[in-house]
Design a protein around this motif. Structure first.
Motif, PDB file in Angstrom:
ATOM      1  N   PRO A 137      14.000  -8.326   2.683  1.00 46.08           N
ATOM      2  CA  PRO A 137      13.570  -9.686   3.042  1.00 46.08           C
ATOM      3  C   PRO A 137      12.818 -10.345   1.879  1.00 46.08           C
ATOM      4  O   PRO A 137      12.324  -9.658   0.986  1.00 46.08           O
ATOM      5  N   ILE A 146       6.421  -6.202  -9.540  1.00 47.11           N
ATOM      6  CA  ILE A 146       6.969  -4.949 -10.066  1.00 47.11           C
ATOM      7  C   ILE A 146       8.387  -4.687  -9.571  1.00 47.11           C
ATOM      8  O   ILE A 146       9.038  -3.756 -10.018  1.00 47.11           O
ATOM      9  N   ARG A 184       0.906  -5.127   5.178  1.00 43.22           N
ATOM     10  CA  ARG A 184       1.333  -5.396   6.552  1.00 43.22           C
ATOM     11  C   ARG A 184       0.677  -4.411   7.519  1.00 43.22           C
ATOM     12  O   ARG A 184       0.202  -4.787   8.567  1.00 43.22           O
ATOM     13  N   THR A 185       0.661  -3.133   7.151  1.00 40.60           N
ATOM     14  CA  THR A 185       0.052  -2.108   8.003  1.00 40.60           C
ATOM     15  C   THR A 185      -1.358  -1.821   7.475  1.00 40.60           C
ATOM     16  O   THR A 185      -1.519  -1.141   6.456  1.00 40.60           O
ATOM     17  N   ALA A 195       3.503  -5.394  -5.080  1.00 46.67           N
ATOM     18  CA  ALA A 195       3.923  -3.992  -5.114  1.00 46.67           C
ATOM     19  C   ALA A 195       4.543  -3.606  -3.770  1.00 46.67           C
ATOM     20  O   ALA A 195       4.570  -2.440  -3.406  1.00 46.67           O
ATOM     21  N   ALA A 209       2.117   0.699  -5.009  1.00 50.05           N
ATOM     22  CA  ALA A 209       0.822   0.015  -4.936  1.00 50.05           C
ATOM     23  C   ALA A 209      -0.303   0.984  -5.291  1.00 50.05           C
ATOM     24  O   ALA A 209      -1.279   0.621  -5.951  1.00 50.05           O
ATOM     25  N   MET A 241      13.050  -7.764  -3.261  1.00 45.80           N
ATOM     26  CA  MET A 241      14.045  -6.908  -3.904  1.00 45.80           C
ATOM     27  C   MET A 241      15.409  -7.205  -3.285  1.00 45.80           C
ATOM     28  O   MET A 241      15.487  -7.577  -2.116  1.00 45.80           O
ATOM     29  N   ALA A 287       0.847  -1.201   0.000  1.00 45.53           N
ATOM     30  CA  ALA A 287       0.000   0.000   0.000  1.00 45.53           C
ATOM     31  C   ALA A 287       0.879   1.246   0.000  1.00 45.53           C
ATOM     32  O   ALA A 287       0.477   2.301   0.471  1.00 45.53           O
TER      33      ALA A 287
HETATM   34  P1  NAP Z   1       7.146   2.078  -0.319  1.00 42.64           P
HETATM   35  O1  NAP Z   1       6.244   3.245  -0.540  1.00 42.64           O
HETATM   36  O2  NAP Z   1       8.251   2.180   0.676  1.00 42.64           O
HETATM   37  O3  NAP Z   1       6.199   0.831   0.112  1.00 42.64           O
HETATM   38  C1  NAP Z   1       6.755  -0.395   0.504  1.00 42.64           C
HETATM   39  C2  NAP Z   1       5.650  -1.437   0.674  1.00 42.64           C
HETATM   40  O4  NAP Z   1       6.279  -2.688   1.046  1.00 42.64           O
HETATM   41  C3  NAP Z   1       4.642  -1.121   1.779  1.00 42.64           C
HETATM   42  O5  NAP Z   1       3.387  -1.614   1.423  1.00 42.64           O
HETATM   43  C4  NAP Z   1       5.229  -1.901   2.966  1.00 42.64           C
HETATM   44  O6  NAP Z   1       4.259  -2.250   3.928  1.00 42.64           O
HETATM   45  C5  NAP Z   1       5.744  -3.142   2.284  1.00 42.64           C
HETATM   46  N1  NAP Z   1       6.770  -3.807   3.089  1.00 42.64           N
HETATM   47  C6  NAP Z   1       8.065  -3.388   3.260  1.00 42.64           C
HETATM   48  N2  NAP Z   1       8.707  -4.257   4.073  1.00 42.64           N
HETATM   49  C7  NAP Z   1       7.813  -5.215   4.410  1.00 42.64           C
HETATM   50  C8  NAP Z   1       7.887  -6.388   5.229  1.00 42.64           C
HETATM   51  N3  NAP Z   1       9.024  -6.742   5.872  1.00 42.64           N
HETATM   52  N4  NAP Z   1       6.782  -7.165   5.339  1.00 42.64           N
HETATM   53  C9  NAP Z   1       5.627  -6.823   4.720  1.00 42.64           C
HETATM   54  N5  NAP Z   1       5.499  -5.715   3.926  1.00 42.64           N
HETATM   55  C10 NAP Z   1       6.578  -4.937   3.786  1.00 42.64           C
HETATM   56  O7  NAP Z   1       7.837   1.610  -1.658  1.00 42.64           O
HETATM   57  P2  NAP Z   1       7.295   1.794  -3.169  1.00 42.64           P
HETATM   58  O8  NAP Z   1       7.796   3.066  -3.723  1.00 42.64           O
HETATM   59  O9  NAP Z   1       5.829   1.544  -3.157  1.00 42.64           O
HETATM   60  O10 NAP Z   1       8.080   0.628  -3.940  1.00 42.64           O
HETATM   61  C11 NAP Z   1       7.785  -0.748  -3.735  1.00 42.64           C
HETATM   62  C12 NAP Z   1       8.579  -1.600  -4.726  1.00 42.64           C
HETATM   63  O11 NAP Z   1       8.118  -1.360  -6.048  1.00 42.64           O
HETATM   64  C13 NAP Z   1      10.083  -1.302  -4.755  1.00 42.64           C
HETATM   65  O12 NAP Z   1      10.776  -2.540  -4.837  1.00 42.64           O
HETATM   66  C14 NAP Z   1      10.292  -0.521  -6.041  1.00 42.64           C
HETATM   67  O13 NAP Z   1      11.568  -0.721  -6.608  1.00 42.64           O
HETATM   68  C15 NAP Z   1       9.214  -1.143  -6.922  1.00 42.64           C
HETATM   69  N6  NAP Z   1       8.793  -0.252  -8.018  1.00 42.64           N
HETATM   70  C16 NAP Z   1       8.917  -0.693  -9.305  1.00 42.64           C
HETATM   71  C17 NAP Z   1       8.523   0.102 -10.362  1.00 42.64           C
HETATM   72  C18 NAP Z   1       8.659  -0.392 -11.769  1.00 42.64           C
HETATM   73  O14 NAP Z   1       8.591   0.416 -12.714  1.00 42.64           O
HETATM   74  N7  NAP Z   1       8.841  -1.679 -11.990  1.00 42.64           N
HETATM   75  C19 NAP Z   1       7.963   1.382 -10.122  1.00 42.64           C
HETATM   76  C20 NAP Z   1       7.839   1.812  -8.796  1.00 42.64           C
HETATM   77  C21 NAP Z   1       8.265   0.982  -7.750  1.00 42.64           C
HETATM   78  P3  NAP Z   1       3.899  -1.242   5.148  1.00 42.64           P
HETATM   79  O15 NAP Z   1       2.891  -0.275   4.605  1.00 42.64           O
HETATM   80  O16 NAP Z   1       3.352  -2.140   6.201  1.00 42.64           O
HETATM   81  O17 NAP Z   1       5.186  -0.569   5.557  1.00 42.64           O
END
Ligand code: NAP
Length: 273
Positions: free
Chosen positions: A205, A223, A159-160, A196, A139, A201, A135
């Motif tokens: 983890p 993604i 998770r949250t 998402a 996401a 990554m 989220a």
């Molecule tokens: P973000 O805003 O930091 O969100 C991270 C998400 O991962 C949150 O939902 C978080 O849950 C969850 N999470 C992190 N650690 C966790 C754990 N130990 N257990 C369960 N859930 C966990 O990051 P973001 O910008 O959305 O990016 C997420 C991923 O998408 C990254 O790997 C990024 O590289 C990738 N991405 C790819 C593209 C593409 O073009 N392919 C574009 C954008 C992003 P909580 O809410 O509970 O913290």
């Protein structure tokens, strides 16, 4: 290609910016289309974002991409925010228009859907229920894209829980919050699973998710793009599910910016990958 006095300029602002793959990606297209253009990594500290963006037009730039940590801050700086940036709550593409105004948009939703459609011809949000893990910022774009594509049901697992509830409230659509502990059961009857989160990554983890309940014809989209084949993508392919990796989304989201700055519609090809 050598640069001339009329070279078209664009780049990516980030801090740090060295990790960005965008210069290589746009550089490939510039060379492929023999365009007199350049796409530069622009190391811009957060406190300098406003002045750097305002300087784009003065320095003759056609625009830029924005990466971490600038995507949200830019919402308060640009002159115009289009619907995609408003829905995503972040800007990743800035175009200097003919009146030298900065127009911010977000191509992540476009990139996500185009990658999915390229891998699964005929895909639409209406195909069936989607399970989205996460989220955060990414996401948010995925869920907004699925809603705009006609999604009938989105099971949002985070998770949250509060973060998922906020996202559901803001975006509308048919979103059901699912507790993180119930993510494996949520796969039953789903047509699409999207990771998402940042789990899986490099340096993060692993994503613990048994796929037993996932239908054989369901599509899996991770993604995360480092590594290229994540354990989730590998597990999905091993059991015969179609899988889309994060690199495809990354490549497709770059298309609208390139077209706007350099005037050519670029293609995502095996050579580019
Ligand atoms: P973000 O805003 O930091 O969100 C991270 C998400 O991962 C949150 O939902 C978080 O849950 C969850 N999470 C992190 N650690 C966790 C754990 N130990 N257990 C369960 N859930 C966990 O990051 P973001 O910008 O959305 O990016 C997420 C991923 O998408 C990254 O790997 C990024 O590289 C990738 N991405 C790819 C593209 C593409 O073009 N392919 C574009 C954008 C992003 P909580 O809410 O509970 O913290």
């Amino acid at each position: 290609m050598s640069l001339t006095g009329t070279t078209k300029l664009a780049g990516v602002m980030g801090w740090p910016v060295a990790h960005s793959r965008s210069p290589a990606l746009h550089g490939f297209w510039l060379a492929e289309h023999r365009i007199d253009g350049a796409y530069l990594p622009l190391p811009v500290k957060p406190e300098n974002l406003r002045r750097s963006l305002e300087a784009l037009a003065m320095m003759g730039f056609a625009g830029c991409n924005l990466t971490i940590p600038h995507k949200e801050d830019a919402l308060n700086i640009v002159d115009e925010i289009d619907e995609t940036a408003r829905r995503a709550g972040a800007i990743n593409t800035v175009v200097v228009d003919k009146n030298n105004r900065l127009v911010g948009s977000n191509s992540d939703m476009f990139g996500f859907l185009e990658a999915l459609r390229a891998a699964v011809p005929g895909w639409s949000g209406r195909t069936g229920p989607a399970v989205v893990l996460g989220a955060g910022g990414a996401a948010r774009g995925v869920v907004a894209a699925l809603i705009d594509d006609g999604a009938t049901e989105i099971r949002l697992v985070n998770r949250t829980p509060a973060r998922a509830q906020n996202l559901a409230r803001e975006l509308g659509g048919t979103i059901y919050g699912v507790p993180w502990e119930e993510r494996a059961a949520a796969l039953a009857g789903a047509a699409l699973l999207v990771n998402a989160t940042s789990l899986g990554m490099e340096g993060q983890p692993a994503l613990e998710l048994p796929l037993d309940k996932l239908a054989p014809d369901a599509v899996v989209n991770d993604i995360v793009y480092v590594p290229l084949e994540t354990p989730l993508v590998a597990a999905a392919r091993a059991r015969g599910n179609r899988a889309v990796d994060g690199l495809d989304m990354l490549l497709h989201q770059a298309r609208p910016g390139f077209a706007a700055w350099f005037g050519v519609e670029p293609k995502v090809t095996p050579a580019l990958r």
